[in-house]
Design a protein around this motif. Structure first.
Motif, PDB file in Angstrom:
ATOM      1  N   GLY A 125       0.827  -1.200   0.000  1.00 43.38           N
ATOM      2  CA  GLY A 125       0.000   0.000   0.000  1.00 43.38           C
ATOM      3  C   GLY A 125       0.861   1.249   0.000  1.00 43.38           C
ATOM      4  O   GLY A 125       1.646   1.504  -0.916  1.00 43.38           O
ATOM      5  N   LYS A 126       0.716   2.021   1.047  1.00 44.57           N
ATOM      6  CA  LYS A 126       1.430   3.287   1.171  1.00 44.57           C
ATOM      7  C   LYS A 126       2.955   3.136   1.030  1.00 44.57           C
ATOM      8  O   LYS A 126       3.580   3.951   0.343  1.00 44.57           O
ATOM      9  N   PRO A 127       3.584   2.113   1.628  1.00 48.09           N
ATOM     10  CA  PRO A 127       5.041   1.999   1.458  1.00 48.09           C
ATOM     11  C   PRO A 127       5.464   1.883  -0.006  1.00 48.09           C
ATOM     12  O   PRO A 127       6.492   2.430  -0.406  1.00 48.09           O
ATOM     13  N   LEU A 128       4.666   1.194  -0.809  1.00 45.29           N
ATOM     14  CA  LEU A 128       4.986   1.064  -2.234  1.00 45.29           C
ATOM     15  C   LEU A 128       4.836   2.404  -2.945  1.00 45.29           C
ATOM     16  O   LEU A 128       5.667   2.773  -3.776  1.00 45.29           O
ATOM     17  N   GLY A 181       1.904  12.870 -15.730  1.00 41.49           N
ATOM     18  CA  GLY A 181       2.084  11.937 -16.838  1.00 41.49           C
ATOM     19  C   GLY A 181       2.765  10.645 -16.405  1.00 41.49           C
ATOM     20  O   GLY A 181       3.519  10.046 -17.174  1.00 41.49           O
ATOM     21  N   ALA A 182       2.485  10.213 -15.171  1.00 47.26           N
ATOM     22  CA  ALA A 182       3.200   9.066 -14.600  1.00 47.26           C
ATOM     23  C   ALA A 182       2.299   7.867 -14.316  1.00 47.26           C
ATOM     24  O   ALA A 182       2.717   6.946 -13.616  1.00 47.26           O
ATOM     25  N   ILE A 183       1.107   7.858 -14.867  1.00 47.09           N
ATOM     26  CA  ILE A 183       0.180   6.754 -14.582  1.00 47.09           C
ATOM     27  C   ILE A 183       0.739   5.425 -15.086  1.00 47.09           C
ATOM     28  O   ILE A 183       0.732   4.424 -14.359  1.00 47.09           O
ATOM     29  N   ASP A 184       1.235   5.389 -16.300  1.00 47.25           N
ATOM     30  CA  ASP A 184       1.773   4.141 -16.845  1.00 47.25           C
ATOM     31  C   ASP A 184       2.991   3.669 -16.050  1.00 47.25           C
ATOM     32  O   ASP A 184       3.136   2.468 -15.783  1.00 47.25           O
ATOM     33  N   ALA A 185       3.843   4.604 -15.667  1.00 44.65           N
ATOM     34  CA  ALA A 185       5.023   4.241 -14.872  1.00 44.65           C
ATOM     35  C   ALA A 185       4.605   3.656 -13.531  1.00 44.65           C
ATOM     36  O   ALA A 185       5.187   2.669 -13.064  1.00 44.65           O
ATOM     37  N   TRP A 186       3.587   4.235 -12.896  1.00 43.25           N
ATOM     38  CA  TRP A 186       3.078   3.724 -11.625  1.00 43.25           C
ATOM     39  C   TRP A 186       2.505   2.317 -11.801  1.00 43.25           C
ATOM     40  O   TRP A 186       2.817   1.411 -11.019  1.00 43.25           O
ATOM     41  N   HIS A 187       1.681   2.119 -12.825  1.00 44.02           N
ATOM     42  CA  HIS A 187       1.080   0.797 -13.035  1.00 44.02           C
ATOM     43  C   HIS A 187       2.156  -0.263 -13.270  1.00 44.02           C
ATOM     44  O   HIS A 187       2.074  -1.373 -12.723  1.00 44.02           O
ATOM     45  N   ASP A 188       3.158   0.071 -14.056  1.00 45.47           N
ATOM     46  CA  ASP A 188       4.248  -0.862 -14.314  1.00 45.47           C
ATOM     47  C   ASP A 188       5.009  -1.177 -13.021  1.00 45.47           C
ATOM     48  O   ASP A 188       5.288  -2.338 -12.713  1.00 45.47           O
ATOM     49  N   TYR A 189       5.321  -0.160 -12.266  1.00 47.23           N
ATOM     50  CA  TYR A 189       6.045  -0.311 -10.997  1.00 47.23           C
ATOM     51  C   TYR A 189       5.243  -1.159 -10.023  1.00 47.23           C
ATOM     52  O   TYR A 189       5.762  -2.106  -9.426  1.00 47.23           O
ATOM     53  N   ARG A 190       3.959  -0.840  -9.874  1.00 42.16           N
ATOM     54  CA  ARG A 190       3.078  -1.573  -8.961  1.00 42.16           C
ATOM     55  C   ARG A 190       2.935  -3.031  -9.396  1.00 42.16           C
ATOM     56  O   ARG A 190       3.036  -3.947  -8.572  1.00 42.16           O
ATOM     57  N   ASN A 191       2.729  -3.276 -10.673  1.00 40.94           N
ATOM     58  CA  ASN A 191       2.555  -4.644 -11.160  1.00 40.94           C
ATOM     59  C   ASN A 191       3.807  -5.487 -10.935  1.00 40.94           C
ATOM     60  O   ASN A 191       3.711  -6.650 -10.532  1.00 40.94           O
ATOM     61  N   LYS A 192       4.968  -4.912 -11.181  1.00 37.04           N
ATOM     62  CA  LYS A 192       6.220  -5.643 -10.946  1.00 37.04           C
ATOM     63  C   LYS A 192       6.410  -5.926  -9.457  1.00 37.04           C
ATOM     64  O   LYS A 192       6.843  -7.028  -9.083  1.00 37.04           O
ATOM     65  N   ALA A 193       6.092  -4.964  -8.622  1.00 43.05           N
ATOM     66  CA  ALA A 193       6.228  -5.158  -7.177  1.00 43.05           C
ATOM     67  C   ALA A 193       5.257  -6.227  -6.681  1.00 43.05           C
ATOM     68  O   ALA A 193       5.611  -7.060  -5.835  1.00 43.05           O
ATOM     69  N   GLU A 203       3.990  -8.738  -8.436  1.00 44.29           N
ATOM     70  CA  GLU A 203       4.449 -10.044  -8.900  1.00 44.29           C
ATOM     71  C   GLU A 203       5.619 -10.533  -8.058  1.00 44.29           C
ATOM     72  O   GLU A 203       5.659 -11.696  -7.634  1.00 44.29           O
ATOM     73  N   ARG A 204       6.577  -9.662  -7.797  1.00 42.77           N
ATOM     74  CA  ARG A 204       7.740 -10.027  -6.990  1.00 42.77           C
ATOM     75  C   ARG A 204       7.300 -10.466  -5.586  1.00 42.77           C
ATOM     76  O   ARG A 204       7.742 -11.501  -5.077  1.00 42.77           O
ATOM     77  N   ALA A 205       6.407  -9.691  -4.971  1.00 43.85           N
ATOM     78  CA  ALA A 205       5.939 -10.007  -3.615  1.00 43.85           C
ATOM     79  C   ALA A 205       5.161 -11.322  -3.586  1.00 43.85           C
ATOM     80  O   ALA A 205       5.322 -12.125  -2.660  1.00 43.85           O
ATOM     81  N   LEU A 206       4.324 -11.553  -4.591  1.00 45.20           N
ATOM     82  CA  LEU A 206       3.562 -12.801  -4.651  1.00 45.20           C
ATOM     83  C   LEU A 206       4.479 -14.000  -4.872  1.00 45.20           C
ATOM     84  O   LEU A 206       4.278 -15.064  -4.260  1.00 45.20           O
ATOM     85  N   ARG A 207       5.447 -13.851  -5.732  1.00 44.42           N
ATOM     86  CA  ARG A 207       6.389 -14.960  -5.966  1.00 44.42           C
ATOM     87  C   ARG A 207       7.185 -15.253  -4.686  1.00 44.42           C
ATOM     88  O   ARG A 207       7.414 -16.419  -4.338  1.00 44.42           O
ATOM     89  N   ASP A 208       7.595 -14.205  -3.977  1.00 47.34           N
ATOM     90  CA  ASP A 208       8.299 -14.398  -2.697  1.00 47.34           C
ATOM     91  C   ASP A 208       7.394 -15.099  -1.687  1.00 47.34           C
ATOM     92  O   ASP A 208       7.824 -16.008  -0.973  1.00 47.34           O
ATOM     93  N   TRP A 209       6.127 -14.674  -1.620  1.00 48.71           N
ATOM     94  CA  TRP A 209       5.173 -15.290  -0.705  1.00 48.71           C
ATOM     95  C   TRP A 209       4.995 -16.772  -1.038  1.00 48.71           C
ATOM     96  O   TRP A 209       4.989 -17.618  -0.139  1.00 48.71           O
ATOM     97  N   CYS A 210       4.878 -17.080  -2.315  1.00 47.85           N
ATOM     98  CA  CYS A 210       4.735 -18.477  -2.734  1.00 47.85           C
ATOM     99  C   CYS A 210       5.949 -19.296  -2.316  1.00 47.85           C
ATOM    100  O   CYS A 210       5.803 -20.429  -1.835  1.00 47.85           O
TER     101      CYS A 210
END
Length: 143
Positions: free
Chosen positions: A73-76, A113-125, A127-134
């Protein structure tokens, strides 16, 4: 157990929604099958199968986390702003000290003009967090 990453991601996204429908998602520790539990004790699996009676048994079923559980959430948001919009860091901290923060944050992203950059950053984070959790939960991911 082996589970497709896309299935885990879909279950995470269901667990992550808030609003009209609340949903908890589970993965069977033995088979890797994903189950969806919706609000108001209306229990159903995504494919309309019955939920097991013992779905709350943590030795058999693992609840899939949401963004809050994975600290996304906020930390990201703050990490993203530090990297991509450092001049807006104080404003974003202020925005997140009030209600309705995500809507205001989206407005700021739009203006910068940073919506796409945010979505990309959030999606990668995510995925990384879910893979770590798994990995921590001994869930073998197949892509």
């Amino acid at each position: 157990m082996r589970v497709k990453f896309g299935d885990i991601l879909q279950a995470f996204e269901f667990a992550d929604i808030s609003g009209v429908v609340e949903c908890r998602t589970f993965v069977c520790r033995q088979t890797g099958k994903i189950y969806y539990q919706f609000d108001q004790d209306d229990l159903q699996e995504l494919e309309d199968d019955e939920l097991p009676d013992d779905i709350e048994d943590e030795t058999k079923y693992l609840q899939i986390p949401n963004s809050r559980d994975l600290d996304l959430g906020k930390p990201l948001v703050i990490a993203f702003v530090r990297e991509f919009l450092p001049n807006d860091l104080d404003d974003v901290r202020y925005i997140f000290s009030k209600r309705g923060a995500y809507q205001k944050f989206k407005g700021l992203l739009s203006r910068r003009g940073a919506i796409d950059a945010w979505h990309d950053y959030r999606n990668k984070a995510r995925e990384r967090a879910l893979r770590d959790w798994c990995e921590i939960q001994a869930i073998e991911i197949t892509d």
